[in-house]
Design an enzyme around this catalytic site. Sequence first.
Site, PDB file in Angstrom:
ATOM      1  N   HIS A 143     -17.952 -11.032  -8.098  1.00  0.00           N
ATOM      2  CA  HIS A 143     -19.225 -10.945  -7.879  1.00  0.00           C
ATOM      3  C   HIS A 143     -20.129 -11.273  -8.684  1.00  0.00           C
ATOM      4  O   HIS A 143     -20.122 -11.709 -10.121  1.00  0.00           O
ATOM      5  CB  HIS A 143     -19.791  -9.178  -7.212  1.00  0.00           C
ATOM      6  CG  HIS A 143     -20.937  -8.363  -7.324  1.00  0.00           C
ATOM      7  ND1 HIS A 143     -21.872  -8.921  -8.013  1.00  0.00           N
ATOM      8  CD2 HIS A 143     -21.547  -8.490  -5.957  1.00  0.00           C
ATOM      9  CE1 HIS A 143     -22.832  -7.906  -6.944  1.00  0.00           C
ATOM     10  NE2 HIS A 143     -22.892  -8.482  -5.336  1.00  0.00           N
ATOM     11  N   ASP A 220     -14.401  -4.345 -12.456  1.00  0.00           N
ATOM     12  CA  ASP A 220     -15.356  -3.799 -11.800  1.00  0.00           C
ATOM     13  C   ASP A 220     -14.754  -3.397 -10.789  1.00  0.00           C
ATOM     14  O   ASP A 220     -14.165  -3.457  -9.799  1.00  0.00           O
ATOM     15  CB  ASP A 220     -15.939  -5.462 -11.571  1.00  0.00           C
ATOM     16  CG  ASP A 220     -17.086  -5.190  -9.943  1.00  0.00           C
ATOM     17  OD1 ASP A 220     -17.688  -3.710  -9.907  1.00  0.00           O
ATOM     18  OD2 ASP A 220     -17.405  -5.942  -9.756  1.00  0.00           O
ATOM     19  N   GLN A 223     -15.619  -2.343  -5.032  1.00  0.00           N
ATOM     20  CA  GLN A 223     -15.477  -2.530  -4.019  1.00  0.00           C
ATOM     21  C   GLN A 223     -14.038  -1.896  -4.351  1.00  0.00           C
ATOM     22  O   GLN A 223     -13.639  -1.330  -2.587  1.00  0.00           O
ATOM     23  CB  GLN A 223     -15.590  -2.633  -3.554  1.00  0.00           C
ATOM     24  CG  GLN A 223     -16.793  -4.524  -3.589  1.00  0.00           C
ATOM     25  CD  GLN A 223     -17.874  -3.720  -2.598  1.00  0.00           C
ATOM     26  OE1 GLN A 223     -16.905  -3.110  -1.548  1.00  0.00           O
ATOM     27  NE2 GLN A 223     -19.232  -4.277  -2.329  1.00  0.00           N
ATOM     28  N   LYS A 246     -21.730   3.583  -3.487  1.00  0.00           N
ATOM     29  CA  LYS A 246     -20.194   2.806  -2.428  1.00  0.00           C
ATOM     30  C   LYS A 246     -19.232   3.679  -2.290  1.00  0.00           C
ATOM     31  O   LYS A 246     -19.109   3.800  -1.297  1.00  0.00           O
ATOM     32  CB  LYS A 246     -20.188   1.951  -2.413  1.00  0.00           C
ATOM     33  CG  LYS A 246     -21.100   0.495  -3.511  1.00  0.00           C
ATOM     34  CD  LYS A 246     -20.338  -0.620  -3.561  1.00  0.00           C
ATOM     35  CE  LYS A 246     -21.259  -1.723  -3.798  1.00  0.00           C
ATOM     36  NZ  LYS A 246     -22.619  -2.542  -3.359  1.00  0.00           N
ATOM     37  N   CYS A 384     -23.213 -12.564  -2.693  1.00  0.00           N
ATOM     38  CA  CYS A 384     -23.922 -12.156  -4.562  1.00  0.00           C
ATOM     39  C   CYS A 384     -22.331 -12.651  -5.150  1.00  0.00           C
ATOM     40  O   CYS A 384     -21.966 -12.277  -5.780  1.00  0.00           O
ATOM     41  CB  CYS A 384     -24.306 -10.734  -4.692  1.00  0.00           C
ATOM     42  SG  CYS A 384     -25.524  -9.953  -3.800  1.00  0.00           S
TER      43      CYS A 384
HETATM   44  N1  C6P Z   1     -21.929  -5.677  -3.548  1.00  0.00           N
HETATM   45  C1  C6P Z   1     -22.189  -5.897  -1.423  1.00  0.00           C
HETATM   46  O1  C6P Z   1     -22.657  -6.030  -0.163  1.00  0.00           O
HETATM   47  P1  C6P Z   1     -24.827  -1.963  -7.137  1.00  0.00           P
HETATM   48  O2  C6P Z   1     -25.497  -2.764  -6.417  1.00  0.00           O
HETATM   49  O3  C6P Z   1     -24.740  -2.326  -8.770  1.00  0.00           O
HETATM   50  O4  C6P Z   1     -24.334  -1.243  -6.951  1.00  0.00           O
HETATM   51  O5  C6P Z   1     -23.087  -2.957  -7.087  1.00  0.00           O
HETATM   52  C2  C6P Z   1     -22.864  -4.255  -7.772  1.00  0.00           C
HETATM   53  C3  C6P Z   1     -21.973  -4.852  -7.481  1.00  0.00           C
HETATM   54  C4  C6P Z   1     -21.117  -5.039  -8.195  1.00  0.00           C
HETATM   55  N2  C6P Z   1     -19.518  -5.409  -8.008  1.00  0.00           N
HETATM   56  C5  C6P Z   1     -18.788  -5.681  -6.526  1.00  0.00           C
HETATM   57  C6  C6P Z   1     -17.688  -6.290  -6.300  1.00  0.00           C
HETATM   58  C7  C6P Z   1     -19.752  -5.797  -5.415  1.00  0.00           C
HETATM   59  O6  C6P Z   1     -19.431  -5.502  -3.719  1.00  0.00           O
HETATM   60  C8  C6P Z   1     -21.140  -5.004  -5.806  1.00  0.00           C
HETATM   61  C9  C6P Z   1     -22.255  -5.132  -5.135  1.00  0.00           C
HETATM   62  C10 C6P Z   1     -22.932  -5.446  -2.474  1.00  0.00           C
HETATM   63  O7  C6P Z   1     -21.448  -6.414  -1.666  1.00  0.00           O
HETATM   64  C11 C6P Z   1     -24.088  -5.762  -3.047  1.00  0.00           C
HETATM   65  S1  C6P Z   1     -24.888  -7.593  -3.880  1.00  0.00           S
END
Ligand code: C6P
Length: 426
Positions: A143, A220, A223, A246, A384
């Site tokens: 990401h 990370d 997900q 999430k 993203c």
């Molecule tokens: N992905 C998606 O629709 P935040 O925004 O900090 O809570 O999470 C960021 C993030 C980090 N790693 C991964 C693998 C992600 O998928 C995400 C956020 C969302 O896929 C919003 S772009």
Amino acid sequence: MSTAIKLPSDSAKVAARDLVAGFDVERVRSDFPILHQRVNGHQLVYLDNAATSQKPKAVIDAIVRYYEHDNANIHRGVHYLSQRATEEFESARKVVQSFINAAEPREIIFVRSATEAINLVAQTYGRQHLGIGDEVLITAMEHHYNIVPWQLLCEEKQAKLQVAPINDRGELIPAEFERLLNSRTRIVALGHVSNALGTINPIKQITAMAHARNIPVLVDGAQAAPHVRIDVQQLDCDFYAFSGHKIYGPTGIGVLYGKAAVLEAMPPYQGGGDMISSVTFEKTTYNKLPHKFEAGTPDMSGAVGLRAAIEYLNRVGIENVAEYEHELLTYATQKVSAIPGVRLIGTAKEKAGVLSFIMDGVHPHDIGTILDQEGIAIRTGHHCAQPVMQRFGVDATARASFALYNTKEEVDVLVRGIQKVQEVFG
Ligand code: C6P
């Protein structure tokens, strides 16, 4: 042309219940008020869970209760409410600790989100350890949030961002990954589960390879945390990041796990209240872990909401969730891939939560718009993760992403929605 999307029948509901013994999805659904609404004249089918998940009543109630009964600034007051709010906040830390099996509560740093967690590591550990010609190793499925903070750092330090390749199914190639580890590699940073492909990466194998060369690993987990059991001691990663929103918790709160010894040796991230031990104009000394990394008033109600979300997940049982979602994803994969003209992007053997696809002659945004007219919420675009889109030669995909409250019947609704898209563009 039939456009009607039928609601699940009673017999279909029974089938959904039977997907995993002991897991009653209808009961789970009744805990999520937002799901029970109609959108564009249809029962809402929410399949955008990788972007953010919906919240059970237990989480909403916990936040309301905190503001109605417990709110005060923490770690600062001798008064009763401040102490109670502090207890609530610190008990949330312990619940997170046990959720990911961290060794100690001080290894849990509350941050704004997964995004802030990785920026924290890049700006502290990364700045401390990277020099000219050093390397950061990531993967081709990251990401943007696990690319850009490292790019910024590499630019500043004249270091190099190395990218481990993936195969056509969207899987890491461990031997290729290992080949890129060398004496200049200062940190490895990779996703546990890809948001664009759904691939589950072999984290334990990767940490073993990196640690054999004394290279720390950041995972990370944004997900992964909603879908699989996380055990940071078993994974043996040095850092693990995820976002509350999430995993059925509120926005504005996230977690950075770090091994105590690694965090101890790192400089602070932001300066401000609570992260200090003493301040004079000549010198400031810093607070102990975890407060050293929690400058300013934190998101207290967010921590309380996150605790409620984890307690909810614990009640349902993360193993039940993982098994149920696995069955659901397998069912969705079979159904969607069987539609002529539809191609799945991301077909790894180990996957969680995500079904990304493209359709002949239809832009993903049009897929999303037509599905929305049927009450189906998916995400379309590059998610993203533009480099991984480039790897598969596409600009964008349509992505259905699943949560513990989704059903086989909703997958059937999605399939009929995709067929409707084909009819419109036929
Ligand atoms: N992905 C998606 O629709 P935040 O925004 O900090 O809570 O999470 C960021 C993030 C980090 N790693 C991964 C693998 C992600 O998928 C995400 C956020 C969302 O896929 C919003 S772009």
